[in-house]
Design a protein around this motif. Structure first.
Motif, PDB file in Angstrom:
ATOM      1  N   PRO A 308       0.807  -1.228   0.000  1.00  0.00           N
ATOM      2  CA  PRO A 308       0.000   0.000   0.000  1.00  0.00           C
ATOM      3  C   PRO A 308       0.836   1.271   0.000  1.00  0.00           C
ATOM      4  CG  PRO A 308      -0.898  -1.585   1.558  1.00  0.00           C
ATOM      5  CD  PRO A 308       0.428  -2.137   1.101  1.00  0.00           C
ATOM      6  N   GLU A 309       2.011   1.248   0.654  1.00  0.00           N
ATOM      7  CA  GLU A 309       2.846   2.445   0.674  1.00  0.00           C
ATOM      8  C   GLU A 309       3.356   2.777  -0.730  1.00  0.00           C
ATOM      9  OE1 GLU A 309       6.616   4.488   3.022  1.00  0.00           O
ATOM     10  OE2 GLU A 309       6.487   2.299   2.897  1.00  0.00           O
ATOM     11  N   ALA A 310       3.660   1.750  -1.524  1.00  0.00           N
ATOM     12  CA  ALA A 310       4.064   1.992  -2.910  1.00  0.00           C
ATOM     13  C   ALA A 310       2.925   2.643  -3.687  1.00  0.00           C
ATOM     14  CB  ALA A 310       4.486   0.686  -3.570  1.00  0.00           C
ATOM     15  N   GLY A 311       1.702   2.224  -3.347  1.00  0.00           N
ATOM     16  CA  GLY A 311       0.545   2.886  -3.951  1.00  0.00           C
ATOM     17  C   GLY A 311       0.481   4.355  -3.579  1.00  0.00           C
ATOM     18  N   LEU A 312       0.822   4.684  -2.310  1.00  0.00           N
ATOM     19  CA  LEU A 312       0.858   6.084  -1.869  1.00  0.00           C
ATOM     20  C   LEU A 312       1.926   6.874  -2.621  1.00  0.00           C
ATOM     21  CD1 LEU A 312       0.517   6.126   2.032  1.00  0.00           C
ATOM     22  CD2 LEU A 312      -1.222   6.614   0.320  1.00  0.00           C
ATOM     23  N   ALA A 313       3.055   6.240  -2.885  1.00  0.00           N
ATOM     24  CA  ALA A 313       4.126   6.931  -3.607  1.00  0.00           C
ATOM     25  C   ALA A 313       3.684   7.281  -5.027  1.00  0.00           C
ATOM     26  CB  ALA A 313       5.379   6.064  -3.633  1.00  0.00           C
ATOM     27  N   HIS A 314       2.989   6.356  -5.662  1.00  0.00           N
ATOM     28  CA  HIS A 314       2.422   6.617  -6.995  1.00  0.00           C
ATOM     29  C   HIS A 314       1.408   7.762  -6.900  1.00  0.00           C
ATOM     30  CE1 HIS A 314       0.263   4.711 -10.746  1.00  0.00           C
ATOM     31  NE2 HIS A 314       0.436   6.011 -10.876  1.00  0.00           N
ATOM     32  N   PHE A 315       0.543   7.678  -5.916  1.00  0.00           N
ATOM     33  CA  PHE A 315      -0.519   8.668  -5.739  1.00  0.00           C
ATOM     34  C   PHE A 315       0.065  10.052  -5.454  1.00  0.00           C
ATOM     35  CE2 PHE A 315      -4.240  10.480  -3.431  1.00  0.00           C
ATOM     36  CZ  PHE A 315      -5.207  10.255  -4.413  1.00  0.00           C
ATOM     37  N   SER A 316       1.159  10.111  -4.699  1.00  0.00           N
ATOM     38  CA  SER A 316       1.798  11.399  -4.387  1.00  0.00           C
ATOM     39  C   SER A 316       2.187  12.151  -5.657  1.00  0.00           C
ATOM     40  CB  SER A 316       3.050  11.173  -3.530  1.00  0.00           C
ATOM     41  OG  SER A 316       2.719  10.921  -2.192  1.00  0.00           O
ATOM     42  N   SER A 317       2.740  11.434  -6.613  1.00  0.00           N
ATOM     43  CA  SER A 317       3.132  12.093  -7.859  1.00  0.00           C
ATOM     44  C   SER A 317       1.915  12.472  -8.688  1.00  0.00           C
ATOM     45  CB  SER A 317       4.067  11.183  -8.659  1.00  0.00           C
ATOM     46  OG  SER A 317       5.361  11.176  -8.079  1.00  0.00           O
ATOM     47  N   SER A 318       0.848  11.678  -8.601  1.00  0.00           N
ATOM     48  CA  SER A 318      -0.373  12.006  -9.337  1.00  0.00           C
ATOM     49  C   SER A 318      -0.949  13.347  -8.896  1.00  0.00           C
ATOM     50  CB  SER A 318      -1.433  10.911  -9.149  1.00  0.00           C
ATOM     51  OG  SER A 318      -1.000   9.687  -9.694  1.00  0.00           O
ATOM     52  N   ILE A 319      -0.842  13.630  -7.596  1.00  0.00           N
ATOM     53  CA  ILE A 319      -1.420  14.878  -7.079  1.00  0.00           C
ATOM     54  C   ILE A 319      -0.371  15.966  -6.841  1.00  0.00           C
ATOM     55  CG2 ILE A 319      -3.379  13.691  -6.026  1.00  0.00           C
ATOM     56  CD1 ILE A 319      -1.970  13.971  -3.313  1.00  0.00           C
ATOM     57  N   GLY A 320       0.922  15.619  -7.030  1.00  0.00           N
ATOM     58  CA  GLY A 320       1.973  16.616  -6.845  1.00  0.00           C
ATOM     59  C   GLY A 320       2.174  17.022  -5.400  1.00  0.00           C
ATOM     60  N   LYS A 321       1.967  16.074  -4.457  1.00  0.00           N
ATOM     61  CA  LYS A 321       2.065  16.407  -3.025  1.00  0.00           C
ATOM     62  C   LYS A 321       2.685  15.221  -2.282  1.00  0.00           C
ATOM     63  CE  LYS A 321      -1.579  18.193  -1.234  1.00  0.00           C
ATOM     64  NZ  LYS A 321      -2.809  18.567  -0.500  1.00  0.00           N
ATOM     65  N   ASP A 322       3.671  15.492  -1.432  1.00  0.00           N
ATOM     66  CA  ASP A 322       4.353  14.447  -0.682  1.00  0.00           C
ATOM     67  C   ASP A 322       3.469  13.982   0.478  1.00  0.00           C
ATOM     68  OD1 ASP A 322       6.022  12.743   0.652  1.00  0.00           O
ATOM     69  OD2 ASP A 322       7.540  14.258   1.154  1.00  0.00           O
ATOM     70  N   LEU A 323       2.903  12.792   0.348  1.00  0.00           N
ATOM     71  CA  LEU A 323       1.991  12.280   1.378  1.00  0.00           C
ATOM     72  C   LEU A 323       2.728  11.658   2.559  1.00  0.00           C
ATOM     73  CD1 LEU A 323      -0.744  10.673  -0.930  1.00  0.00           C
ATOM     74  CD2 LEU A 323      -0.865  12.848   0.302  1.00  0.00           C
ATOM     75  N   SER A 324       4.051  11.520   2.460  1.00  0.00           N
ATOM     76  CA  SER A 324       4.801  10.902   3.564  1.00  0.00           C
ATOM     77  C   SER A 324       4.868  11.800   4.789  1.00  0.00           C
ATOM     78  CB  SER A 324       6.223  10.556   3.109  1.00  0.00           C
ATOM     79  OG  SER A 324       7.007  11.731   2.906  1.00  0.00           O
ATOM     80  N   VAL A 325       4.530  13.077   4.647  1.00  0.00           N
ATOM     81  CA  VAL A 325       4.656  14.015   5.778  1.00  0.00           C
ATOM     82  C   VAL A 325       3.439  13.968   6.702  1.00  0.00           C
ATOM     83  CG1 VAL A 325       6.113  15.551   4.402  1.00  0.00           C
ATOM     84  CG2 VAL A 325       3.649  15.981   4.514  1.00  0.00           C
ATOM     85  N   TYR A 326       2.405  13.212   6.331  1.00  0.00           N
ATOM     86  CA  TYR A 326       1.184  13.174   7.148  1.00  0.00           C
ATOM     87  C   TYR A 326       1.127  11.882   7.964  1.00  0.00           C
ATOM     88  CZ  TYR A 326      -0.172  16.841   3.875  1.00  0.00           C
ATOM     89  OH  TYR A 326      -0.193  17.982   3.125  1.00  0.00           O
ATOM     90  N   LYS A 327       0.560  11.990   9.177  1.00  0.00           N
ATOM     91  CA  LYS A 327       0.323  10.797  10.004  1.00  0.00           C
ATOM     92  C   LYS A 327      -0.873  10.031   9.448  1.00  0.00           C
ATOM     93  CE  LYS A 327       2.054  12.842  14.327  1.00  0.00           C
ATOM     94  NZ  LYS A 327       2.294  14.219  13.832  1.00  0.00           N
ATOM     95  N   ASP A 328      -0.973   8.758   9.861  1.00  0.00           N
ATOM     96  CA  ASP A 328      -2.013   7.886   9.312  1.00  0.00           C
ATOM     97  C   ASP A 328      -3.419   8.419   9.546  1.00  0.00           C
ATOM     98  OD1 ASP A 328      -0.190   6.171   8.283  1.00  0.00           O
ATOM     99  OD2 ASP A 328      -0.727   4.434   9.542  1.00  0.00           O
ATOM    100  N   ASP A 329      -3.642   9.052  10.710  1.00  0.00           N
ATOM    101  CA  ASP A 329      -4.993   9.506  11.043  1.00  0.00           C
ATOM    102  C   ASP A 329      -5.231  10.972  10.666  1.00  0.00           C
ATOM    103  OD1 ASP A 329      -3.348  10.685  12.882  1.00  0.00           O
ATOM    104  OD2 ASP A 329      -4.511  10.071  14.647  1.00  0.00           O
ATOM    105  N   GLU A 330      -4.294  11.561   9.941  1.00  0.00           N
ATOM    106  CA  GLU A 330      -4.365  12.980   9.616  1.00  0.00           C
ATOM    107  C   GLU A 330      -5.102  13.191   8.295  1.00  0.00           C
ATOM    108  OE1 GLU A 330      -1.156  16.712   9.430  1.00  0.00           O
ATOM    109  OE2 GLU A 330      -0.501  14.658   9.897  1.00  0.00           O
TER     110      GLU A 330
END
Length: 470
Positions: A308-330
Motif C-alpha cells: 500500500p505504501e508503494a501505492g501512496l508513492a504513486h498517488f503522491s506524484s499524481s497529485i503533486g504532493k508528498d503524502l509521507s509528511v502526514y500521520k495515518d490519522d491525519e
C-alpha cells in the motif's frame, strides 16, 4: 436507440514496466511482470487477450519518474513503481504480427513530441496493424519529466491543453489533409506510383508549432488512429469531449460515476457530436476464482504481497504532493497543484486520511476492486454498466499473467451466456469494431475541417489544404 442490451467493451490495461497500478505484486512467486523487457512476454499476452476476445490492449506510459514521495526515488526504485519503464510503441508491430483483431491503445505524451514525427510514427503503425491502432492523448503531469528535457517545471495545466489543441489540429492536417484517398496508383506500365495532383502540402503557422510540406505517409486504414483521452478536469473534459472517441474514467461510487457519464454525454452534445460518439471505459481490478471463497482466499494471498505504501508513492506524484509528511490519522488538506486536478480535487470535496488511502491501496492500487466467482463478477459488472451508462472496462493486471487468464476463464463465459459480450470478432479496423460506422472519423468530428477527401456525399467541408494556415 437499440432495444438490445449493450455489449460490454473490454480493454486490458497495462504498461511496459513491472509495477503498473497494483504495486508490490511483482514479488508474488507466480508473477511474471519482471519479464516485461522480453518480446515473448508481450506476444504471449496479445495472443491470450485475443483468444479471450478483448477489444484492446490499452498501454499506459509516463515520461519522468515518481520522485515526490519522501522527495526521493528510493521507494520507486525498490518497488519498481513504473521504473524502469520502456517505450510502449516498440511493442505494437510484434503483437500485431501474432494477432488479427485486437486493437492497441498506446499512450504518448504530446508535450515532448513534435506533431510531424509523432503523426508519421503512428500512421506507419496504423499501416502495419491494418488499422488497429489507437492513441491515448496525454499532456503530462510530472515535474521530473520537464527536468529530463531541460525545463524547470510543468507548464500551467490549462496551457498544456492549449498546446494539445494545436498539436491535434496539425496532426489532423497530416493524417486527413495531405493525401487524397485515390492518390496511390501503383501503375507500373505508366510509371506512376503516386498522382502528384492528389498530394497536398501542409502550411501551418501557429502559436506552438510551425510546419510546411507534404506528409510522408500515405493514408492508412483509419487515417487518424482511434483517439483516447482521460482528462476529467473542467479543461480536460472540454478537450476530451471535443476530440476523443474513447474516454477513460476512474471512480468507485456508482452515483458519481453515473454523474461523470452524464456530464460527458452532455458536453459531447454541446460540441455538436452525438452522445454515442464517445465510448466510456472505467478502470477496475478483478480477483476471480471458481467460487467466492476461493476468490477471497486468492485476494488475501495477493494482499500479502501488495504494498500500500508503494501505492501512496504513486498517488503522491499524481497529485503533486508528498503524502509521507502526514500521520495515518491525519486528514490530507487540499492544496492546488499543477498535476492531475481531478484526483487532487478529492481532498477539497471530502475528508481523506492517509489510513483511508492505505486501505484503498490494500492491493497496491486505487481502482475499484471486484472479488468473487465468475458469475458474481459478471453480474456486478453488468449492473454497474447498466446503472452508470458506461460502455466498458479497462481491466488492470494483478498477478501476471494469471489475472487475465482467470478473467477469460471465469468471467467471459458468464458475460457471453447473458448475451453481454461478443462470441466472435467482427472484421474491420479498431474504429469500425468499436462504432460500426466505418474506418474513418465521423463527419461530426472536428478533424473533418481539415480533410482533402470526400467521405460521403453529405460531407460539405472538404477543401484543398495546400495553403491552409492555423
Amino acid at each position: 436507440m437499440s432495444h438490445f442490451p449493450k455489449k460490454i467493451l473490454l480493454n486490458a490495461f497495462d504498461m511496459n514496466c513491472v509495477g503498473h497500478i497494483n504495486h508490490g505484486l511483482w514479488t508474488h512467486p507466480r508473477d511474471q511482470s519482471f519479464r516485461f523487457n522480453e518480446i515473448e512476454y508481450w506476444t504471449d499476452l496479445a495472443k491470450t487477450l485475443e483468444a479471450g476476445l478483448f477489444d484492446g490492449l490499452f498501454i499506459a506510459d509516463i515520461t519522468g519518474s515518481y520522485d515526490v514521495y519522501q522527495n526521493s526515488l528510493d521507494l520507486t526504485l525498490r518497488e519498481s513503481i513504473q521504473l524502469p519503464s520502456h517505450d510502449p510503441t516498440t511493442l505494437v508491430s510484434a503483437m500485431a504480427a501474432v494477432t488479427q483483431h485486437i486493437g492497441f491503445g498506446i499512450t504518448v505524451n504530446l508535450s515532448y513530441e513534435h506533431p510531424y514525427q509523432f503523426a508519421r510514427r503512428f500512421a506507419s503503425l496504423d499501416h502495419l496493424t491494418n488499422g488497429r491502432l489507437g492513441w491515448n492523448i496525454v499532456t503530462g503531469y510530472l515535474d521530473s519529466a520537464e527536468r529530463l528535457i531541460g525545463h524547470k517545471n510543468l507548464k500551467d495545466h490549462d496551457l498544456r491543453y492549449d498546446q494539445a489543441e494545436e498539436f491535434l489540429e496539425l496532426s489532423y492536417k497530416f493524417w486527413e489533409g495531405s493525401w487524397q484517398d485515390d492518390a496511390l496508383l501503383k501503375d507500373k506500365k505508366n510509371r506512376i506510383f503516386t498522382d502528384p495532383k492528389k498530394v497536398h502540402s501542409i502550411e501551418h503557422h501557429g502559436r506552438f508549432y510551425q510546419s510546411q510540406g507534404v506528409f510522408q505517409v500515405s493514408p492508412s486504414k483509419q487515417r487518424t488512429p482511434v483517439l483516447y483521452q482521460a482528462g476529467s478536469s473542467t479543461r480536460g473534459l472540454k478537450f476530451a469531449t471535443k476530440h476523443a472517441e474513447c474516454i477513460f474514467i476512474g471512480g468507485d461510487n456508482p452515483e458519481k460515476i453515473q454523474q461523470q457519464v452524464q456530464q460527458i454525454r452532455q458536453l459531447t452534445r454541446e460540441n455538436g457530436r452525438s452522445e454515442d460518439a464517445i465510448k466510456i471505459f472505467l478502470g477496475i481490478s478483478v480477483v476471480v476464482a471458481k467460487n467466492n471463497d476461493l476468490a477471497h482466499e486468492k485476494l488475501r494471498e495477493y494482499q500479502s504481497y501488495a504494498n500500500p505504501e508503494a501505492g501512496l508513492a504513486h498517488f503522491s506524484s499524481s497529485i503533486g504532493k508528498d503524502l509521507s509528511v502526514y500521520k495515518d490519522d491525519e486528514a490530507i488538506p487540499y492544496q492546488k497543484t499543477n498535476s492531475i486536478q481531478s484526483v487532487n480535487n478529492r481532498f477539497k470535496e471530502q475528508k481523506i486520511t492517509i489510513q483511508d488511502l492505505k486501505n484503498q491501496h490494500s492491493l497496491g492500487g486505487r481502482y475499484p476492486l471486484f472479488v468473487g466467482s465468475g458469475d458474481e463478477i459478471a453480474e456486478a459488472l453488468i449492473n454497474l454498466l447498466d446503472f452508470t451508462g458506461i460502455d466498458g472496462f479497462n481491466l488492470t493486471r494483478t498477478v501476471t499473467p494469471e489475472s487475465h487468464q482467470d478473467f477469460i476463464k471465469f468471467v467471459i463465459p458468464e458475460l457471453q451466456s447473458r448475451d453481454r459480450f461478443k462470441t466472435k470478432y467482427e472484421n474491420g479496423t479498431l474504429r469500425h469494431k468499436l462504432f460500426q460506422h466505418g474506418d474513418h472519423l465521423s463527419n461530426l468530428h472536428p478533424a473533418q475541417e481539415f480533410r482533402c477527401f470526400k467521405q460521403t456525399d453529405s460531407h460539405k467541408n472538404t477543401r484543398d489544404l495546400t495553403q491552409q494556415t492555423a
